[in-house]
Scaffold this active site. Structure first.
Site, PDB file in Angstrom:
ATOM      1  N   GLY A   1      27.756  60.784 142.237  1.00  0.00           N
ATOM      2  CA  GLY A   1      27.809  62.229 142.010  1.00  0.00           C
ATOM      3  C   GLY A   1      26.622  62.941 142.618  1.00  0.00           C
ATOM      4  O   GLY A   1      25.939  62.422 143.512  1.00  0.00           O
ATOM      5  N   ASP A   2      26.362  64.121 142.118  1.00  0.00           N
ATOM      6  CA  ASP A   2      25.278  64.961 142.662  1.00  0.00           C
ATOM      7  C   ASP A   2      23.899  64.584 142.109  1.00  0.00           C
ATOM      8  O   ASP A   2      22.883  64.879 142.741  1.00  0.00           O
ATOM      9  CB  ASP A   2      25.541  66.435 142.322  1.00  0.00           C
TER      10      ASP A   2
ATOM     11  N   THR B   1      23.895  70.007 136.351  1.00  0.00           N
ATOM     12  CA  THR B   1      24.884  69.187 135.645  1.00  0.00           C
ATOM     13  C   THR B   1      26.254  69.819 135.804  1.00  0.00           C
ATOM     14  O   THR B   1      26.366  71.044 135.813  1.00  0.00           O
ATOM     15  CB  THR B   1      24.554  69.060 134.143  1.00  0.00           C
ATOM     16  N   GLY B   2      27.274  68.980 135.941  1.00  0.00           N
ATOM     17  CA  GLY B   2      28.629  69.505 136.075  1.00  0.00           C
ATOM     18  C   GLY B   2      29.435  68.667 137.046  1.00  0.00           C
ATOM     19  O   GLY B   2      29.086  67.515 137.310  1.00  0.00           O
TER      20      GLY B   2
ATOM     21  N   ARG C   1      31.863  55.473 143.115  1.00  0.00           N
ATOM     22  CA  ARG C   1      31.673  56.936 143.209  1.00  0.00           C
ATOM     23  C   ARG C   1      30.239  57.329 142.844  1.00  0.00           C
ATOM     24  O   ARG C   1      29.683  56.890 141.841  1.00  0.00           O
ATOM     25  CB  ARG C   1      32.666  57.616 142.269  1.00  0.00           C
TER      26      ARG C   1
ATOM     27  N   THR D   1      25.048  64.764 131.746  1.00  0.00           N
ATOM     28  CA  THR D   1      23.941  64.321 132.581  1.00  0.00           C
ATOM     29  C   THR D   1      22.708  64.793 131.827  1.00  0.00           C
ATOM     30  O   THR D   1      22.825  65.662 130.965  1.00  0.00           O
ATOM     31  CB  THR D   1      24.032  65.027 133.957  1.00  0.00           C
TER      32      THR D   1
ATOM     33  N   GLY E   1      30.203  66.913 139.875  1.00  0.00           N
ATOM     34  CA  GLY E   1      29.288  66.492 140.932  1.00  0.00           C
ATOM     35  C   GLY E   1      29.759  66.810 142.338  1.00  0.00           C
ATOM     36  O   GLY E   1      28.971  67.218 143.192  1.00  0.00           O
TER      37      GLY E   1
HETATM   38  N1  ASP Z   1      27.017  65.832 137.568  1.00  0.00           N
HETATM   39  C1  ASP Z   1      27.468  64.606 136.979  1.00  0.00           C
HETATM   40  C2  ASP Z   1      28.292  63.844 137.981  1.00  0.00           C
HETATM   41  O1  ASP Z   1      29.108  64.419 138.649  1.00  0.00           O
HETATM   42  C3  ASP Z   1      28.264  64.786 135.724  1.00  0.00           C
HETATM   43  C4  ASP Z   1      27.810  65.865 134.776  1.00  0.00           C
HETATM   44  O2  ASP Z   1      26.735  66.422 134.914  1.00  0.00           O
HETATM   45  O3  ASP Z   1      28.582  66.164 133.839  1.00  0.00           O
HETATM   46  O4  ASP Z   1      28.128  62.645 138.075  1.00  0.00           O
END
Ligand code: ASP
Length: 297
Positions: free
Chosen positions: A195-196, A216-217, A193, A165, A219
């Site tokens: 995400g966050d 980031t991570g 879907r 992200t 979600g």
């Molecule tokens: N946070 C993002 C999501 O879940 C993915 C990411 O940041 O790696 O869509």
């Protein structure tokens, strides 16, 4: 007020041994270009919100990062992008999700903030709004990258995983904070879907009384933890510093429920925190009258 900006290019970093010196330099150069764009705005007495929009738009146009041009493929072999932006002065935001073919989702999120009566738009409606505002669209081929396609093929054989992200947080010379986040989401994602990243409070939050945050991570875990707002709330109600608040959320609360990722945050004094529980996070910052600093691991 001393202005400053911090950015990230996602917690889904390559393993160290997969990163050749020349590829590493390309990632670092991409981060520096983004910092340069955001810093240029701040150094010319621009606003934090313009700075984070510019910094994120540069990363969206760099195919190395999972946002805009470099977005991952969904299970249908297409791209569905998400972005959000928040102004800490007005405590107001714009967000978009399920977007196809929009070149710079972050610019659309900004238009939603400034020029619509709504806060969060999705799919075709969001694209119609983008057309009405004359934003750039690109054909599907623009978003095709060989590496992302190969990731889709391997994800179809195993479990989908987060692949990054991009985001930015800034404090301007007027003391205003802003945050922005943009993503292509997860490789092989299905059923629309989300995400966050476009969810205010989960992936993005800004409030002049505390801090600006971009996450980031994984979600789903960041949404369950309301991670970005939680960092701000720990500062507002718990009196924690930005460093303590990021550590509590990323290194304790998320780890306890099995969520991997990181966050960048800046408080209203210009203190920057870049925190992650993953094996790395593409990231960097630049403070007033100093050189950019960039890292991966
Ligand atoms: N946070 C993002 C999501 O879940 C993915 C990411 O940041 O790696 O869509």
């Amino acid at each position: 007020m001393n202005y400053a900006i911090a950015i990230h290019g996602g917690a889904g970093v390559k393993d160290r041994h997969d990163l050749t010196p020349s590829l590493e330099e390309k990632y670092l150069q991409g981060l520096r270009q983004s910092l340069m764009a955001g810093y240029f705005v701040l150094a010319n007495e621009g606003s934090a919100i313009d700075a984070v929009e510019s910094a994120v738009a540069v990363l969206e146009e760099n195919e190395l990062f999972n946002a805009g041009k470099g977005s991952v493929f969904n299970a249908d072999g297409r791209h569905e992008m998400e972005a959000s932006i928040m102004c800490g002065q007005r405590v107001d935001a714009g967000a978009v999700c399920g977007l196809r073919n929009v070149r710079n989702p972050i610019r659309l999120a900004r238009k939603v903030l400034e020029e619509s009566n709504h806060l969060f738009l999705n799919g075709e409606g969001a694209e119609t709004f983008a057309r009405e505002r004359n934003l750039y669209f690109e054909p599907d081929e623009y978003f095709y990258t060989k590496e992302r396609y190969e990731q889709l093929i391997s994800a179809k054989l195993s479990k989908p995983r987060g692949t990054g992200t991009v985001g930015a947080v800034a404090l301007d010379s007027f003391g205003n904070l802003a945050a922005a986040t943009s993503t292509g989401g997860l490789t092989n994602k299905k059923y629309g879907r989300i995400g966050d990243s476009p969810v205010i409070g989960a992936g993005t939050y800004a409030n002049n009384s505390t801090c600006a945050v971009s996450c980031t991570g994984d979600g789903e875990f960041f949404i369950r933890s309301v991670a970005a707002y939680d960092i701000s709330a720990l500062m507002e109600y718990g009196g924690l510093s930005v460093k303590e608040a990021c550590n509590r959320v990323i290194m304790q609360k998320l780890v306890n429920i099995g969520g991997e990722g990181g966050a960048i945050a800046i408080d209203n004094k210009g203190n920057i925190e870049m925190c992650f529980n993953s094996n790395g996070m593409y990231r960097g910052y630049r403070k007033e009258n100093s050189l950019p600093v960039v890292f991966i691991y």
